[in-house]
Design a protein around this motif. Structure first.
Motif, mmCIF file in Angstrom:
data_model
loop_
_atom_site.group_PDB
_atom_site.id
_atom_site.type_symbol
_atom_site.label_atom_id
_atom_site.label_comp_id
_atom_site.label_asym_id
_atom_site.label_seq_id
_atom_site.Cartn_x
_atom_site.Cartn_y
_atom_site.Cartn_z
ATOM 1 N N ARG A 96 10.038 -15.865 0.439
ATOM 2 C CA ARG A 96 8.999 -15.830 1.481
ATOM 3 C C ARG A 96 8.548 -14.374 1.565
ATOM 4 N N ILE A 97 7.282 -14.195 1.297
ATOM 5 C CA ILE A 97 6.753 -12.839 1.144
ATOM 6 C C ILE A 97 5.977 -12.436 2.392
ATOM 7 N N PHE A 120 3.244 -10.935 3.607
ATOM 8 C CA PHE A 120 1.946 -10.431 3.155
ATOM 9 C C PHE A 120 1.294 -9.499 4.178
ATOM 10 N N ASN A 140 -3.175 -10.736 -0.967
ATOM 11 C CA ASN A 140 -2.737 -12.048 -0.466
ATOM 12 C C ASN A 140 -1.957 -12.791 -1.559
ATOM 13 N N ARG A 141 -1.584 -14.052 -1.243
ATOM 14 C CA ARG A 141 -0.719 -14.785 -2.182
ATOM 15 C C ARG A 141 -1.430 -15.109 -3.500
ATOM 16 N N PHE A 183 -1.234 -12.074 -5.556
ATOM 17 C CA PHE A 183 0.173 -11.888 -5.952
ATOM 18 C C PHE A 183 0.512 -12.831 -7.114
ATOM 19 N N PHE A 184 0.114 -14.093 -6.945
ATOM 20 C CA PHE A 184 0.351 -15.119 -7.974
ATOM 21 C C PHE A 184 -0.327 -14.705 -9.291
ATOM 22 N N ILE A 206 3.770 -23.003 -5.491
ATOM 23 C CA ILE A 206 3.922 -23.203 -4.036
ATOM 24 C C ILE A 206 4.591 -24.551 -3.801
ATOM 25 N N ASN A 265 2.711 -20.156 4.644
ATOM 26 C CA ASN A 265 1.883 -18.970 4.381
ATOM 27 C C ASN A 265 2.617 -17.883 3.603
ATOM 28 N N THR A 266 3.943 -17.998 3.529
ATOM 29 C CA THR A 266 4.711 -16.938 2.881
ATOM 30 C C THR A 266 5.438 -17.386 1.602
ATOM 31 N N CYS A 267 5.518 -18.714 1.352
ATOM 32 C CA CYS A 267 6.434 -19.184 0.290
ATOM 33 C C CYS A 267 5.865 -19.017 -1.120
ATOM 34 N N LEU A 268 6.737 -18.719 -2.037
ATOM 35 C CA LEU A 268 6.389 -18.685 -3.460
ATOM 36 C C LEU A 268 7.678 -18.898 -4.265
#
Ligand SMILES: Cc1ncc(COP(=O)(O)O)c(C=O)c1O
Length: 390
Positions: free
Chosen positions: A305-306, A308, A314-315, A318-319, A331, A358-361
């Motif tokens: 969980r990032i 941000f 944003n994710r 990042f991705f 996700i 909103n934070t998971c990856l």
């Protein structure tokens, strides 16, 4: 890194190939001797009374819902963060779905969020609580018995992420044993703990559920046994059934894979430990998964969980940056109420879900992930954070 690192991947060895080849050279490709052998090995492995194989994790859920008699307007509670199969199958049966919020750090249901769902929606009669062991970490345990007693409802564990997991290491309570539930379901999709290519399994301690699922899996057929013989002639159809059978080829692969499940889970645990060691110093930017005491996590996923808020990107960015370095992430999952088909289920504000989502990856984890690859994943994350931190 020359090639891309996926977030999950199967492990196939020469023993797997040998056993599948044996089936290809045999008389049976569909239902043959390996189907029952696989079911027997599986029930021994997870300490369940019955195990029924089927074509995939989705049909496992469908059959399980039919076996408990889930029908129009029956109330089902399930987590917001989930693979879509549970919602799809419940809707197919016209059940009334209520989504329960999840814990913002684990993405899983809690006793509190289930109770909140029941109270907010003024649920009086409850047919089914469908839990999911998100990421491979066994969820809820004895709390499930509380709901079962109070609401006289059924409990299905979607254990597709958690084969090899244990509710309690000390007491050896395995996921799939149905110690706290009526039914557990599994998928053998290639990214799961073991694979049969496509494939699934259902475990239960209930003989009636077992018998019903066996009939539904095979077109609703009961074969006519000739008196005083072991021979069958003709059959009768007693229910609307499906062809949800697992093939002998897949079952052979399953048997061979199941022999190595302990190794696979051990490898996943070792990798998770390495991630914990190597990423913990980034704690201002990254929250690592929860570690529960005395629980064996099957580590199907390693979900970061990032934060941000502390990064200038944003994710999506990042991705993309990780992807450009050959690190594939994913996700798990978009909340069900954000899917176009299920927009009507957004009855509440799901605070825990929003925070989690909103934070998971999910970063790569699978038995054959090498030390060099782990290092590359970690270094890539470090580089991005150092470059884009506020
Ligand atoms: C939690 C969960 N439930 C159900 C399924 C469905 O399994 P299958 O793809 O084998 O139909 C999956 C598979 O991705 C899953 O992750």
């Amino acid at each position: 890194m020359s090639s891309t690192i996926p977030y999950g991947k199967q492990t196939i060895n020469s023993e797997d190939i040998k056993l599948v080849t044996k089936v290809l050279k045999s008389d049976y490709l569909t239902t043959g001797p390996f189907v029952e052998k696989f079911e027997n090995s599986f029930k021994k492995k997870v300490n369940s009374k019955y195990a029924i194989s089927c074509s995939n994790g989705t049909s496992a859920l469908h059959l399980s819902m039919l076996a408990i008699g889930l029908k129009k307007n029956d109330v089902v509670i399930m987590p917001t963060i989930n693979f879509i199969a549970s919602a799809n199958m419940s809707r197919l049966l016209n059940a009334k779905i209520y989504l329960a919020d999840v814990d913002s750090s684990t993405g899983q249901l809690t006793k509190k969020t289930i109770n909140e769902c029941i109270n907010k929606n003024k649920i009086r009669t409850l047919k089914l609580i469908l839990i999911m062991h998100h990421g491979g970490s066994p969820n809820l345990g004895s709390d499930l018995s509380f709901f079962k007693r109070k609401y006289k409802c059924f409990i299905i564990e979607d254990a597709c992420h958690a084969l090899g997991g244990k509710y309690s290491i000390k007491k050896n309570i395995k996921v799939g044993s149905c110690k706290f539930s009526d039914i557990s379901t599994f998928s053998f999709h290639p990214v799961k703990s073991i694979t049969t290519a496509e494939g699934g399994m259902i475990t239960t301690s209930d003989k009636k559920i077992y018998q019903k699922i066996k009939i539904l899996r095979n077109h609703g057929i009961i074969r006519n046994k000739l008196k005083n013989t072991n021979k069958f002639l003709g059959y009768k159809i007693v229910d609307i059934g499906f062809n949800y059978r697992l093939s002998d080829m897949s079952s052979a692969l399953g048997i061979s894979q199941l022999k190595r499940i302990d190794k696979f889970i051990k490898k996943r645990n070792i990798i998770s430990k390495k991630y914990f060691n190597k990423l913990s110093f980034l704690k201002d930017y990254i929250y690592l998964p929860d570690k529960k005491k005395d629980v064996q996590n099957a580590w199907h996923l390693f979900v970061l969980r990032i934060n941000f808020n502390k990064l200038k990107i944003n994710r999506v960015k990042f991705f993309k940056l990780l992807s450009s370095k050959g690190v594939n992430t994913q996700i798990h999952y978009t909340p069900i109420y954000n899917q176009p088909l299920f927009k009507d289920l957004k009855s509440n504000i799901f605070k825990g879900t929003e925070k989690y989502f909103n934070t998971c990856l999910s970063i790569p984890i699978y038995p054959e992930l090498s030390n060099i690859q782990i290092k590359h994943v970690v270094n890539s994350i470090k580089l991005i954070i150092n470059k884009y931190k506020k």
